[in-house]
Design an enzyme around this catalytic site. Structure first.
Site, PDB file in Angstrom:
ATOM      1  N   SER A  83     -36.687  26.616   9.374  1.00 12.76           N
ATOM      2  CA  SER A  83     -36.811  27.915   8.699  1.00 12.76           C
ATOM      3  C   SER A  83     -35.655  28.878   8.969  1.00 12.76           C
ATOM      4  O   SER A  83     -35.594  29.952   8.368  1.00 12.76           O
ATOM      5  CB  SER A  83     -38.128  28.590   9.088  1.00 12.76           C
ATOM      6  OG  SER A  83     -39.208  27.920   8.484  1.00 12.76           O
ATOM      7  N   LYS A  86     -33.833  30.352   6.047  1.00 13.27           N
ATOM      8  CA  LYS A  86     -34.247  31.550   5.314  1.00 13.27           C
ATOM      9  C   LYS A  86     -33.298  32.732   5.512  1.00 13.27           C
ATOM     10  O   LYS A  86     -33.388  33.721   4.780  1.00 13.27           O
ATOM     11  CB  LYS A  86     -35.687  31.909   5.695  1.00 13.27           C
ATOM     12  CG  LYS A  86     -36.677  30.870   5.182  1.00 13.27           C
ATOM     13  CD  LYS A  86     -38.018  30.885   5.882  1.00 13.27           C
ATOM     14  CE  LYS A  86     -38.885  29.724   5.372  1.00 13.27           C
ATOM     15  NZ  LYS A  86     -40.107  29.534   6.154  1.00 13.27           N
ATOM     16  N   SER A 143     -42.489  33.930   7.924  1.00 14.15           N
ATOM     17  CA  SER A 143     -41.720  32.738   7.570  1.00 14.15           C
ATOM     18  C   SER A 143     -42.378  31.972   6.428  1.00 14.15           C
ATOM     19  O   SER A 143     -42.464  30.740   6.430  1.00 14.15           O
ATOM     20  CB  SER A 143     -41.541  31.814   8.791  1.00 14.15           C
ATOM     21  OG  SER A 143     -40.504  30.894   8.577  1.00 14.15           O
ATOM     22  N   LYS A 247     -34.376  35.180  13.203  1.00 15.64           N
ATOM     23  CA  LYS A 247     -35.207  34.187  12.522  1.00 15.64           C
ATOM     24  C   LYS A 247     -35.451  32.972  13.400  1.00 15.64           C
ATOM     25  O   LYS A 247     -34.556  32.499  14.091  1.00 15.64           O
ATOM     26  CB  LYS A 247     -34.539  33.737  11.212  1.00 15.64           C
ATOM     27  CG  LYS A 247     -35.459  32.944  10.306  1.00 15.64           C
ATOM     28  CD  LYS A 247     -36.555  33.807   9.724  1.00 15.64           C
ATOM     29  CE  LYS A 247     -37.683  32.978   9.113  1.00 15.64           C
ATOM     30  NZ  LYS A 247     -38.560  32.345  10.134  1.00 15.64           N
TER      31      LYS A 247
END
Length: 416
Positions: A83, A86, A143, A247
């Protein structure tokens, strides 16, 4: 013949001869790039920073302002980003807003593709209405893979078209270790990157769109009239001074990953750890990397916006032969707290008049260990008109005879 007539004719002849001579002379050439070395910012021998060991197989520490890599562990290793992907998805969403293609207040349609996507989710329903700003919050905090797909389709028309934008942006940023296959980081063998490239895109995101930090620092948020709570997967938040992003990521193939960023007294660092065996190690490794940065380095000012440098910029064919320049922006550099030093080097382009004020004439570069680690553009402090032909002619003559007599002097000086 009268003496006055003789002198007039002689002067005229000399002028013609000078003009003919000047026409054969080469144009004035710019001075070679200039450089100067600064004094060390602390006396004595430079003390190396304490050794940093982390359990994760890959790590990196970057100064967010300059892009300097202060520490790294296998930073170009091929890794699955999960993730962390992202970061690029959010960047392109903000970019679409900056270009006027979309607005943060726009309602984002929730398609069947978004509704059915696997992995982490905020359980979007096609009957719900959320804004682009809310989708970004869903991506940053929870997320949400479904929010990524919905956002991608809204901006580019399809997830495939959005992925193409992601790969194009990666190329523009020089992310040579990277290829994207989806918007959210679900595992795909052709979806990979490196710590180096992740740091590059993280720096681009927080530098160009710092508003993202307002949502990445949120530990939680409730939606749907308080019935649904978003929980941030970044468990360093709230426990580390100055940390406000950025993140996390996890898949079986990627392991536990975290891109962190923290700022203290104007000094912002980016930390990367990839492939931790569990969340506890992900957190502890991230803290170790950031501590290493704040404990060993400081941000040192090099030049302020609008401040001039000592070296003048050479101008070819101008009314003036050289002019002053000023820094386009502030420039800082990360140096060791004990014994840190750097070299400043002024490099000017070959510039021909006319020149407009604020035109870029060169760079002030910061060099450490024979590598340029940071730079700032140097701008013309004034306009420069093209010199008249007679001014340039006599300047050429002066240059010619100056060089000639200099060579003669060197010759005879070598004899004695």
């Amino acid at each position: 013949m009268k003496k006055s007539g003789f002198w007039k004719k002689s002067a005229s002849g000399a002028l013609i001869a000078a003009m003919l001579l000047a026409s054969t002379l080469p144009a004035a050439q710019p001075v070679a790039p200039l450089s100067f070395v600064s004094v060390a910012h602390a006396e004595g021998e430079v003390k190396p920073p304490a050794k940093l060991d982390i359990q994760s197989p890959v790590g990196l520490l970057m100064d967010a302002k300059t892009g300097q890599i202060l520490w790294e562990k296998d930073m170009h290793a091929k890794r699955y980003p999960a993730s962390v992907t992202k970061i690029m998805t959010m960047m392109l969403a903000y970019e679409a807003v900056a270009k006027g293609e979309k607005q943060l207040t726009d309602i984002v349609p929730i398609t069947e593709n978004a509704y059915l996507v696997e992995g982490s989710s905020v359980w979007l329903d096609p009957n719900e209405k959320f804004t682009l700003q809310e989708m970004l919050e869903f991506i940053a905090i929870q997320s949400g893979n479904d929010a990524c797909v919905a956002t991608a389709e809204f901006i580019a028309g399809s997830e495939e078209a959005f992925v193409a934008r992601m790969n194009k942006k990666a190329q523009e940023l020089g992310m040579k270790d990277t290829h994207f296959a989806d918007t959210n980081g679900l595992h795909h063998p052709d979806h990979y990157t490196s710590a180096h490239d992740i740091a590059t895109m993280a720096r681009e995101l927080i530098t160009k769109y710092p508003q993202v930090l307002e949502i990445t620092k949120m530990e939680s948020k409730t939606i749907r009239d308080g019935k649904f709570k978003l929980e941030n997967t970044n468990h360093v938040l709230g426990s580390y001074d100055g940390l406000d992003g950025l993140k996390t990521g996890f898949t079986d193939q990627a392991g536990y990953c975290l891109v962190g960023t923290a700022e203290r007294n104007g000094f912002r660092l980016i930390s990367i750890e990839l492939g931790a065996p569990n969340d506890a190690v992900r957190v502890s490794d991230s803290v170790k990397i950031l501590d290493h940065g704040f404990n060993n380095y400081k941000s040192e000012p090099v030049i302020k916006k609008g401040e001039s440098v000592a070296e003048l910029a050479p101008i070819t064919s101008g009314k003036e032969k050289e002019i002053g320049t000023v820094a386009a922006t502030d420039l800082n550099v990360a140096v060791l707290k004990e014994g840190g030093a750097f070299t400043k080097k002024v490099v000017y382009n070959e510039v021909t008049a006319p020149v407009k004020k604020d035109a870029v004439l060169g760079q002030l570069q910061v060099v450490q260990n024979e590598k340029v680690v940071a730079s700032v553009d140097l701008l013309a402090a004034q306009d420069v008109e093209k010199g008249s032909w007679i001014r340039l002619m006599f300047r050429g003559i002066g240059n010619f005879f100056g060089g000639l007599f200099g060579a003669i002097g060197d010759f005879f000086g070598g004899l004695f």
